[in-house]
Design a protein around this motif. Structure first.
Motif, PDB file in Angstrom:
ATOM      1  N   ALA A 155       0.818  -1.211   0.000  1.00 44.93           N
ATOM      2  CA  ALA A 155       0.000   0.000   0.000  1.00 44.93           C
ATOM      3  C   ALA A 155       0.853   1.262   0.000  1.00 44.93           C
ATOM      4  CB  ALA A 155      -0.931   0.011   1.213  1.00 44.93           C
ATOM      5  N   GLU A 156       2.148   1.105   0.260  1.00 42.50           N
ATOM      6  CA  GLU A 156       3.110   2.212   0.265  1.00 42.50           C
ATOM      7  C   GLU A 156       2.748   3.290   1.280  1.00 42.50           C
ATOM      8  OE1 GLU A 156       3.599   3.513  -3.794  1.00 42.50           O
ATOM      9  OE2 GLU A 156       4.555   1.637  -4.377  1.00 42.50           O
ATOM     10  N   LEU A 157       2.226   2.865   2.431  1.00 51.19           N
ATOM     11  CA  LEU A 157       2.018   3.791   3.532  1.00 51.19           C
ATOM     12  C   LEU A 157       3.349   4.037   4.224  1.00 51.19           C
ATOM     13  CD1 LEU A 157      -0.993   3.078   3.038  1.00 51.19           C
ATOM     14  CD2 LEU A 157      -1.274   2.996   5.518  1.00 51.19           C
ATOM     15  N   THR A 158       3.545   5.234   4.722  1.00 53.54           N
ATOM     16  CA  THR A 158       4.712   5.492   5.550  1.00 53.54           C
ATOM     17  C   THR A 158       4.513   4.772   6.882  1.00 53.54           C
ATOM     18  OG1 THR A 158       3.758   7.453   6.604  1.00 53.54           O
ATOM     19  CG2 THR A 158       4.978   7.788   4.527  1.00 53.54           C
ATOM     20  N   TYR A 159       5.574   4.695   7.673  1.00 52.48           N
ATOM     21  CA  TYR A 159       5.431   4.072   8.989  1.00 52.48           C
ATOM     22  C   TYR A 159       4.401   4.834   9.825  1.00 52.48           C
ATOM     23  CZ  TYR A 159       9.565   1.095   8.265  1.00 52.48           C
ATOM     24  OH  TYR A 159      10.457   0.156   7.814  1.00 52.48           O
ATOM     25  N   GLU A 160       4.405   6.144   9.701  1.00 54.47           N
ATOM     26  CA  GLU A 160       3.456   6.959  10.461  1.00 54.47           C
ATOM     27  C   GLU A 160       2.024   6.688  10.008  1.00 54.47           C
ATOM     28  OE1 GLU A 160       6.261   8.061   9.037  1.00 54.47           O
ATOM     29  OE2 GLU A 160       7.432   8.550  10.844  1.00 54.47           O
ATOM     30  N   ALA A 165      -3.264   3.671  10.575  1.00 53.72           N
ATOM     31  CA  ALA A 165      -4.160   2.648  10.048  1.00 53.72           C
ATOM     32  C   ALA A 165      -4.393   1.522  11.049  1.00 53.72           C
ATOM     33  CB  ALA A 165      -3.599   2.080   8.747  1.00 53.72           C
ATOM     34  N   LEU A 166      -3.337   1.142  11.760  1.00 50.85           N
ATOM     35  CA  LEU A 166      -3.425   0.001  12.666  1.00 50.85           C
ATOM     36  C   LEU A 166      -3.723   0.392  14.108  1.00 50.85           C
ATOM     37  CD1 LEU A 166      -0.374  -1.970  11.216  1.00 50.85           C
ATOM     38  CD2 LEU A 166      -2.807  -2.510  10.894  1.00 50.85           C
ATOM     39  N   GLY A 167      -3.648   1.690  14.411  1.00 47.62           N
ATOM     40  CA  GLY A 167      -3.906   2.136  15.775  1.00 47.62           C
ATOM     41  C   GLY A 167      -2.830   1.721  16.756  1.00 47.62           C
ATOM     42  N   VAL A 168      -1.577   1.722  16.285  1.00 45.77           N
ATOM     43  CA  VAL A 168      -0.446   1.345  17.146  1.00 45.77           C
ATOM     44  C   VAL A 168       0.624   2.433  17.055  1.00 45.77           C
ATOM     45  CG1 VAL A 168      -0.882  -1.134  16.843  1.00 45.77           C
ATOM     46  CG2 VAL A 168       0.721   0.033  15.307  1.00 45.77           C
ATOM     47  N   THR A 172       6.066   0.439  17.092  1.00 45.05           N
ATOM     48  CA  THR A 172       5.539  -0.914  16.893  1.00 45.05           C
ATOM     49  C   THR A 172       5.543  -1.277  15.421  1.00 45.05           C
ATOM     50  OG1 THR A 172       4.155  -0.719  18.865  1.00 45.05           O
ATOM     51  CG2 THR A 172       3.520  -2.401  17.255  1.00 45.05           C
ATOM     52  N   VAL A 173       5.184  -0.318  14.573  1.00 48.72           N
ATOM     53  CA  VAL A 173       5.224  -0.553  13.124  1.00 48.72           C
ATOM     54  C   VAL A 173       6.651  -0.882  12.694  1.00 48.72           C
ATOM     55  CG1 VAL A 173       4.949   0.515  10.846  1.00 48.72           C
ATOM     56  CG2 VAL A 173       3.209   0.849  12.619  1.00 48.72           C
ATOM     57  N   ARG A 174       7.606  -0.077  13.137  1.00 47.64           N
ATOM     58  CA  ARG A 174       9.007  -0.321  12.769  1.00 47.64           C
ATOM     59  C   ARG A 174       9.463  -1.701  13.214  1.00 47.64           C
ATOM     60  NH1 ARG A 174      11.396   4.059  10.752  1.00 47.64           N
ATOM     61  NH2 ARG A 174      10.499   6.099  11.190  1.00 47.64           N
ATOM     62  N   ALA A 196      13.421  -1.823  -0.925  1.00 44.89           N
ATOM     63  CA  ALA A 196      13.254  -0.593  -1.690  1.00 44.89           C
ATOM     64  C   ALA A 196      12.108   0.260  -1.184  1.00 44.89           C
ATOM     65  CB  ALA A 196      12.998  -0.923  -3.178  1.00 44.89           C
ATOM     66  N   ASP A 197      11.281  -0.323  -0.296  1.00 44.48           N
ATOM     67  CA  ASP A 197      10.099   0.397   0.172  1.00 44.48           C
ATOM     68  C   ASP A 197      10.257   0.911   1.584  1.00 44.48           C
ATOM     69  OD1 ASP A 197       8.675  -2.185  -1.521  1.00 44.48           O
ATOM     70  OD2 ASP A 197       8.306  -0.122  -2.117  1.00 44.48           O
ATOM     71  N   GLU A 198      11.461   1.121   2.041  1.00 45.24           N
ATOM     72  CA  GLU A 198      11.704   1.574   3.401  1.00 45.24           C
ATOM     73  C   GLU A 198      10.942   2.856   3.662  1.00 45.24           C
ATOM     74  OE1 GLU A 198      13.018   0.653   6.835  1.00 45.24           O
ATOM     75  OE2 GLU A 198      14.248  -0.281   5.306  1.00 45.24           O
ATOM     76  N   GLY A 199      10.163   2.892   4.755  1.00 45.10           N
ATOM     77  CA  GLY A 199       9.332   4.051   5.062  1.00 45.10           C
ATOM     78  C   GLY A 199      10.046   5.049   5.923  1.00 45.10           C
TER      79      GLY A 199
END
Length: 199
Positions: A155-160, A165-168, A172-174, A196-199
């Protein structure tokens, strides 16, 4: 602290625009939301579950969004991330189907789901003959690790944004993405198809 389902999650303060949100109960706002995000959201759902349930999940995602749009404060975060959070929650109801698709791919190598959407990352994996191993690795990830990794990579969302999206928390995402990538590298003999998709 009250825990909400991911479909109910509202973005955390401090993420996204600080401009005033559009007027509530605005049909144009909903139409813009749909036009701007429905095609990419459908592509994401197709990649995870195949064509059959994609239309229903996208429609249900926007039905939920419409119900909650009036109370959604655009100053608190990105509406795109909010929509992916709703969709991810709905995808979770189809976990068995998703795992089945990955397992079938790991056995046969035929990927009718994502073949039309191949990108450079997937081409690198295919060129190395690792697509089957990648599918097996995705099937082996826990739901929370798979959801997080695919929100960031497919989905190419950033970590933020993934955190919204996940409410965390972002940390935690990282952590989840790092663990999922480590697992993929082990299965793929050191290849990281998500680097290549590092956020």
């Amino acid at each position: 602290m009250r825990h909400e389902s991911r479909a109910d999650v509202s973005p955390r303060p401090g993420v996204g625009t600080t401009e005033d949100p559009p007027p509530r109960s605005d049909p144009e706002r909903f139409a813009r939301l749909f036009i701007d995000h429905a095609p990419e959201l459908k592509r994401y759902v197709v990649r995870r579950l195949g064509l059959e349930p994609a239309d229903d999940i996208v429609a249900e995602t926007f039905a939920v969004a419409l119900q909650r749009l009036e109370s959604y404060d655009g100053r608190r975060g990105d509406e795109r991330a909010w929509l992916y959070g709703i969709a991810t929650n709905l995808i979770g109801r189809h976990r068995r189907r998703e795992i089945g698709l990955y397992k079938a791919l790991s056995r046969t190598g035929a990927d009718a789901v994502i073949e039309p959407f191949t990108d450079e990352v997937e081409q690198r994996v295919v060129a190395d003959g690792a697509r089957r191993r990648l599918a097996k690795a995705l099937a082996g990830l826990s739901r929370k690790h798979r959801d997080t990794l695919l929100l960031v990579t497919w989905a190419e969302l950033t970590y933020e944004e993934a955190a919204v999206a996940l409410g965390v928390p972002v940390g935690t995402v990282r952590s989840r993405v790092n663990r999922a990538r480590s697992s993929l590298r082990r299965v793929l003999a050191g290849i990281d198809p998500t680097v290549a998709d590092e956020g």
